[in-house]
Design a protein around this motif. Structure first.
Motif, PDB file in Angstrom:
ATOM      1  N   ARG A   1      21.756  44.978  98.178  1.00 13.14           N
ATOM      2  CA  ARG A   1      22.076  44.640  96.786  1.00 13.14           C
ATOM      3  C   ARG A   1      23.254  45.488  96.332  1.00 13.14           C
ATOM      4  NH1 ARG A   1      17.331  44.033  94.449  1.00 13.14           N
ATOM      5  NH2 ARG A   1      16.457  44.131  96.536  1.00 13.14           N
ATOM      6  N   LEU A   2      24.071  44.895  95.467  1.00 16.83           N
ATOM      7  CA  LEU A   2      25.296  45.547  95.055  1.00 16.83           C
ATOM      8  C   LEU A   2      25.008  46.689  94.092  1.00 16.83           C
ATOM      9  CD1 LEU A   2      26.682  43.773  96.759  1.00 16.83           C
ATOM     10  CD2 LEU A   2      27.666  42.523  94.850  1.00 16.83           C
ATOM     11  N   PRO A   3      25.704  47.791  94.269  1.00 18.56           N
ATOM     12  CA  PRO A   3      25.442  48.977  93.449  1.00 18.56           C
ATOM     13  C   PRO A   3      25.785  48.754  91.984  1.00 18.56           C
ATOM     14  CG  PRO A   3      27.431  49.250  94.753  1.00 18.56           C
ATOM     15  CD  PRO A   3      26.776  48.002  95.224  1.00 18.56           C
ATOM     16  N   ARG A   4      25.221  49.591  91.140  1.00 16.52           N
ATOM     17  CA  ARG A   4      25.412  49.539  89.692  1.00 16.52           C
ATOM     18  C   ARG A   4      26.889  49.622  89.293  1.00 16.52           C
ATOM     19  NH1 ARG A   4      23.707  47.270  87.795  1.00 16.52           N
ATOM     20  NH2 ARG A   4      21.684  46.572  87.188  1.00 16.52           N
ATOM     21  N   LEU A   5      27.576  50.503  89.994  1.00 18.37           N
ATOM     22  CA  LEU A   5      28.992  50.764  89.726  1.00 18.37           C
ATOM     23  C   LEU A   5      29.792  49.529  89.344  1.00 18.37           C
ATOM     24  CD1 LEU A   5      31.558  52.750  90.190  1.00 18.37           C
ATOM     25  CD2 LEU A   5      31.679  51.602  92.392  1.00 18.37           C
ATOM     26  N   LEU A   6      29.387  48.407  89.895  1.00 18.39           N
ATOM     27  CA  LEU A   6      30.202  47.203  89.803  1.00 18.39           C
ATOM     28  C   LEU A   6      30.669  46.857  88.409  1.00 18.39           C
ATOM     29  CD1 LEU A   6      29.378  44.708  92.432  1.00 18.39           C
ATOM     30  CD2 LEU A   6      30.652  46.817  92.343  1.00 18.39           C
TER      31      LEU A   6
ATOM     32  N   ASN B   1      29.928  51.259 107.760  1.00 17.11           N
ATOM     33  CA  ASN B   1      28.546  50.871 107.502  1.00 17.11           C
ATOM     34  C   ASN B   1      27.736  51.863 106.671  1.00 17.11           C
ATOM     35  OD1 ASN B   1      27.700  48.244 108.514  1.00 17.11           O
ATOM     36  ND2 ASN B   1      28.572  48.993 110.439  1.00 17.11           N
ATOM     37  N   ALA B   2      28.420  52.757 105.998  1.00 15.50           N
ATOM     38  CA  ALA B   2      27.697  53.713 105.168  1.00 15.50           C
ATOM     39  C   ALA B   2      27.862  53.341 103.701  1.00 15.50           C
ATOM     40  CB  ALA B   2      28.219  55.122 105.412  1.00 15.50           C
ATOM     41  N   ALA B   3      26.738  53.134 103.037  1.00 15.59           N
ATOM     42  CA  ALA B   3      26.777  52.673 101.652  1.00 15.59           C
ATOM     43  C   ALA B   3      27.470  53.684 100.743  1.00 15.59           C
ATOM     44  CB  ALA B   3      25.370  52.388 101.153  1.00 15.59           C
ATOM     45  N   ASP B   4      27.276  54.968 101.015  1.00 12.39           N
ATOM     46  CA  ASP B   4      27.896  55.952 100.119  1.00 12.39           C
ATOM     47  C   ASP B   4      29.404  56.008 100.307  1.00 12.39           C
ATOM     48  OD1 ASP B   4      27.440  56.888 102.616  1.00 12.39           O
ATOM     49  OD2 ASP B   4      27.044  58.948 102.012  1.00 12.39           O
ATOM     50  N   ALA B   5      29.838  55.896 101.550  1.00 10.60           N
ATOM     51  CA  ALA B   5      31.281  55.856 101.800  1.00 10.60           C
ATOM     52  C   ALA B   5      31.889  54.631 101.126  1.00 10.60           C
ATOM     53  CB  ALA B   5      31.560  55.819 103.296  1.00 10.60           C
ATOM     54  N   GLU B   6      31.167  53.553 101.161  1.00 14.07           N
ATOM     55  CA  GLU B   6      31.636  52.320 100.530  1.00 14.07           C
ATOM     56  C   GLU B   6      31.843  52.538  99.029  1.00 14.07           C
ATOM     57  OE1 GLU B   6      28.807  48.967 100.153  1.00 14.07           O
ATOM     58  OE2 GLU B   6      30.304  47.872 101.303  1.00 14.07           O
ATOM     59  N   LEU B   7      30.871  53.179  98.436  1.00 15.42           N
ATOM     60  CA  LEU B   7      30.942  53.440  97.009  1.00 15.42           C
ATOM     61  C   LEU B   7      32.131  54.321  96.675  1.00 15.42           C
ATOM     62  CD1 LEU B   7      28.576  52.239  95.430  1.00 15.42           C
ATOM     63  CD2 LEU B   7      28.098  54.565  94.680  1.00 15.42           C
ATOM     64  N   GLU B   8      32.269  55.361  97.460  1.00 16.30           N
ATOM     65  CA  GLU B   8      33.379  56.286  97.285  1.00 16.30           C
ATOM     66  C   GLU B   8      34.703  55.536  97.408  1.00 16.30           C
ATOM     67  OE1 GLU B   8      35.143  59.970  99.836  1.00 16.30           O
ATOM     68  OE2 GLU B   8      33.061  59.408 100.195  1.00 16.30           O
TER      69      GLU B   8
END
Lengths: 331, 331
Positions: A134-139, A106-113
């Motif tokens: 909302r979905l991060p820019r990275l996408l 449930n951590a957005a930063d871990a998800e990104l990583e």
DNA sequence: GCAATTGAGTTAAACGTTTCGCTCACAAGG
DNA sequence: CCTTGTGAGCGAAACGTTTAACTCAATTGC
């Protein structure tokens, strides 16, 4: 012969054993047309006796495909997701795909990583239940097919359950059992499925069911004080409708500790039919999502996207069903 | 600049932007000594602005390492394993390793297929909770470090909980609460952890605790008729000691349905402290395994093995602890 | 002041595939 | 008989890295 098994035979080995060029081996193995039946046989034989398996990394480098997919979930500990994961992995394996797991807790930063790790490994596609609203820019940057699961976002493929229908089913069941005044322990406002469940319920029979009270609660089932107070006072509600099973079960636990009996004193329903719903006391009446089907269909959909077929149907909605157990009393 | 982000920058791009050769880029990025500080700076800068990430497949082909590990489990749906999986994935990610999941659903052939899939993808190591009693032949062929989890097998590294200690703790707790005659719902005879739990319990105070009856049960918690009958008759046992929490919870459910109260009429203890133990009624007294630590240590151990360090300590045993809740009555 | 050593950087090969373009023999068409 | 076409197979380049072997200049030791 002993070491033919040891360190993985290469396509070259097959070629020399079959007495043809490596190109022909590759063509034969991949079913290309430009190879005669005699040569094809020899290659197939050689490959089998050598126990040849293509080196995935080499293949990946040449073709750009890894035959692996990513599975990004918010919390494996939640039985909802572990069942999903099981279905996804199983279907993926049947398609020859390896499932790579990311649990963001449930951590957005871990998800990104995690997503970036997957991208780096070059997975061919991603099945994702996003935690952020909302979905991060990275996408844009990760640039692979993505199929969302359970949580739609504009512009993305998704496979999820018909949450609104679940809400309606619950409303109907409430009425059939004589409950016309209910309390709501709704899920988070920023999670769409929560909204749809709620909306399905409230809008089904607006004139025959009254909402005595409502408090918003996280999907993890931790009850804020407001919720606990509401559960104790109840203001005439004879049924509490929880946003999911975790919430319902927490509520039941809380009520039990305060000596109010379920369903004698108050009835309660959940949503999801996680495996826990069967083992609590009383067993929880809830809405079953076709978890297996959701996982399976998600993989299928992703697989199609990966094979170039641009999916025209970005959204796949699966029917849910009511499972009646012991937590609702007829009055 | 727009497309520098689009399709993954290569080491070559970094090289030209930094005005050095690709070899120097590689050396700089991998911290090799033969590169000056000026060049190193330029490389690092270029890499950062280009958002360069090494292409794992290419790296893998050259070095033979993928920086991915396999995680092979019998049943993700079992909270014991999903918690384990969460810990493993999390630790792996922190080490820059990708965790690839196989859920064999307790089927030995699926497990084998999964292992072969992992081998084909060239994972650097495998964390494995094996379903079969003896390990399949394949093992020699897949030729990578393996760390077993929870289920030791001769000749393999393993990290697991001190099951015997758990058994002893339970025996002690039984005595402290005045239970001297107990029934056993032991786990399967061919699962070592089950045997050790049982042995720890039985041999702790052989003269002060009597075994009124015992029946062997699968770890999935499905109760055969023999077990159900034993639960009903009880033969003077005031406490039933289950092989794990799933069994204990099934038993509680069964007793509840037959109107015998836990813990008023009979006490019950489990083993594992899965998350369900907290939510059933009454909350289950049980032995907590350090699931997080087991997962973490397994990854660490595997990581060491992967880095060439031949592990001298093939077995790592972690302490367990008693968690007292509401399913044991003091008499 | 010259050989030897060191430091910093380069070139090129290699990893195991796939695939493009080529060759070669043979058949068919005129 | 010569061209054209076709089927079967081959050689070699390319994918993105790492690394061994090498070069070249500057520094050191005597």
């Amino acid at each position: 012969m002993a070491d033919s098994e040891r360190s993985m035979a290469t396509i070259k080995d097959v070629a020399v054993r079959a007495g043809v060029s490596v190109a022909t081996v590759s063509n034969a193995l991949n079913g290309k047309p430009n190879v005669g039946s005699a040569a094809r046989r020899k290659v197939l034989d050689a490959a089998k006796t050598l126990g040849y398996r293509p080196h995935r990394a080499a293949q990946a480098m040449r073709t750009g495909r890894t035959r692996a997919i990513g599975l990004v979930l918010p919390d494996l500990t939640n039985p909802f997701f572990s069942q999903l994961a099981q279905a996804v992995e199983s279907k993926a394996r049947r398609l020859g795909l390896l499932a790579c797991l990311i649990d963001s807790q449930n951590a957005a930063d871990a998800e990104l990583e995690g997503l970036s790790l997957l991208a780096q490994h070059g997975v061919d596609g991603i099945i994702w239940c996003p935690v952020g609203a909302r979905l991060p820019r990275l996408l844009g940057a990760l640039d692979r097919p993505i199929v969302l699961i359970d949580r739609p976002r504009p512009g993305f493929s998704v496979v999820h359950a018909n949450n609104a229908m679940g809400g309606r089913l619950l409303a109907q069941h409430a009425l059939q059992n004589g409950h016309s005044r209910v309390g709501l322990l709704s899920g988070p406002r920023n999670v769409q499925s929560a909204q749809q469940r709620r909306h399905g319920f409230v809008s089904a029979f607006p004139d025959r069911i009254q909402i005595a009270w409502e408090v918003r609660v996280g999907f993890d089932g931790i009850l804020p004080r407001e919720a606990r107070e509401a559960l104790l006072r109840r203001r005439g509600a004879t049924l509490v409708v929880a946003g999911n099973d975790l919430i319902a079960i927490s509520a039941m636990r809380f009520l039990h500790e305060h000596d109010v009996q379920v369903p004698a004193d108050v009835s309660i329903v959940g949503f999801d039919d996680i495996s826990w719903a069967r083992i609590v006391t009383p067993r929880l009446t809830t809405i079953a999502q076709p978890l297996g089907a959701i996982g399976t269909r998600a993989v299928e959909l992703l697989h199609e996207c990966m094979s170039g077929a641009q999916a025209q149907n970005p959204a796949l909605m699966l029917d849910v069903s009511l499972v009646e157990r012991d937590s609702v009393r007829s009055i």
